[in-house]
Design a protein around this motif. Sequence first.
Motif, PDB file in Angstrom:
ATOM      1  N   ALA A   1      -7.063  -4.560  -1.797  1.00 28.59           N
ATOM      2  CA  ALA A   1      -6.377  -5.857  -1.771  1.00 28.59           C
ATOM      3  C   ALA A   1      -7.263  -6.963  -2.317  1.00 28.59           C
TER       4      ALA A   1
ATOM      5  N   TRP B   1      -7.331  -6.998  -6.110  1.00 25.38           N
ATOM      6  CA  TRP B   1      -6.045  -7.144  -6.808  1.00 25.38           C
ATOM      7  C   TRP B   1      -6.033  -8.385  -7.702  1.00 25.38           C
TER       8      TRP B   1
ATOM      9  N   PHE C   1       0.825  -1.191   0.000  1.00 19.80           N
ATOM     10  CA  PHE C   1       0.000   0.000   0.000  1.00 19.80           C
ATOM     11  C   PHE C   1       0.868   1.253   0.000  1.00 19.80           C
TER      12      PHE C   1
ATOM     13  N   LEU D   1      -2.584   0.621  -4.132  1.00 18.82           N
ATOM     14  CA  LEU D   1      -1.868  -0.640  -3.960  1.00 18.82           C
ATOM     15  C   LEU D   1      -0.999  -0.812  -5.196  1.00 18.82           C
TER      16      LEU D   1
END
Length: 534
Positions: free
Chosen positions: A418, A421, A398, A473
């Motif tokens: 997350a 992702w 991050f 991210l």
Amino acid sequence: MLMDAPPTHEDVRPFVTVDRHLRDLGFSAPRILAEDEGLGFLLLEDFGDATFTNLLASGADEADLYRLGTDVLVALHAIDKSVAAPDWLPPYNDQRLLAEAALLLDWFMPAQGIMVTTRARAEYERIWQGLFAHAHAGPRTLVLRDHHVDNLMRLDGRDGIKGCGLLDFQDALAGHPAYDLMSLLEDARRDIPDALQAEMKARYFDALGFHGPDREAFQRGYAILAAQRHAKIIGIFAAGPARPQAGLSAPYSPRVAAVRTRVGASGADRHADVGGHPHSRRQAHDAGSRIMIQGVRPTHAMVLAAGLGLRMRPLTDDRPKPMIDVAGRPLIDWALERVRGAGVTHAVVNLHYLGEQIAAHLKDRAAPAIQFSAEDPILETGGGIEKALGMLGEVPFFSCNSDGLWLDGDTNAMTRLAQAWDDAAMDGILLLHDPALAFGYSGAGDFVLLGDGRIRRRRDGDDGALVFTGVQLLHPRLFAGAPGGAYSLNVLYDRALAAGRLFGLKHDGEWFHVGDPRARDETEAWLRDHGHGA
């Protein structure tokens, strides 16, 4: 022995049918002494307590037991396939194999806090189907499905394969003969020495005359079905109290962790030669890997705190901008609390202007653990992160600005990044916000969010552009070939945009751009009015 299988939970008829079939073929399944299929009662021959598991625990010869278990399969697979696997046996087809492999997605992934997207699931199934075609092309026989030490018994007074009692075969199917040998030798319940596995495979191949191409094809099916079974087991053990097998997971957890590496970890090359078919096993690993990385759990974060804070003057005349109080706590504390809430254990804070004040403030902070990256001269956003990469690891991390204060929606905003992702497609994903709902921001936005999650720069006349919150991210590969020195992250964004590897996610909470004293006062007033003051 009395079997009680209430019809509302289990049908005893498959057990009865397979039991009689096995005994007709000359194998030692329990004799059925009496039955009431309507009520689910069977009175069975009692084989005693000498399971292979109990015998091994009492010091019995391991090799002898595994030879017996292997010889049972040799005898079964030597029988004419139309006899061993009659038409009434259901096929071990793609539907069944995929349903079991999907337990990795359905039970293991949620237990890890990982969201599996529809696109990722479809890719996972596509890879498996391509692999299963190899297994379906092989020979077909009766597959017991749970041929392992818990379900095999040593029967005194019986010679040869009749000395091996068989249990738990009611789910038998017609499929590839490698499945049961693999179940015996790749067991989540116990460690089996490599030499013993190799001996049993050689014993099996030699007895059935498998040489050259036949052995190669069998090894390929073995590798594919091993990966499929491990995916299933990982899912079952991850289900916890939701499944009756939950009690098994604790004693087997270290071994299951190793199995998980075989199936899902990108660095599984050391297992790639199991079964003699690196390509087949690696493809099976990919099926797990592409799901495992559809969502990550970052442990490191970069908090950008080196700015000069010129627009925040006079508040920054004697302190760095991250140390400006908003609703009773410094801006950097707001950022670090959000970072900690996303599960981050290590944060890197870059320092420049009056950085010693930030370092002194954070020196006793317990979580996350803090490292500092001092800059002289100041390196801007891109250069600052590039300098700190060695402290951020080799996986996605991050990054957030210390002048962008945000409140989470239903889920921690960083956790949402997350979960979204996709390692195969992304080099970065940015948290975006509706400018009309942003506090302290008066611009027209930065990016347009496209239908597949990718983003592009805002153009004149665009409606619905979103503002970048500074929360993101990033993968370290974004910085490959970076210019070095002082530069903006926009340099790397443009490259990732051109490659279609920069994505966005719309924030579902509040976001405050604390860029000047007025915005700071407005933000503080809103936070206190809504119960967010320190």
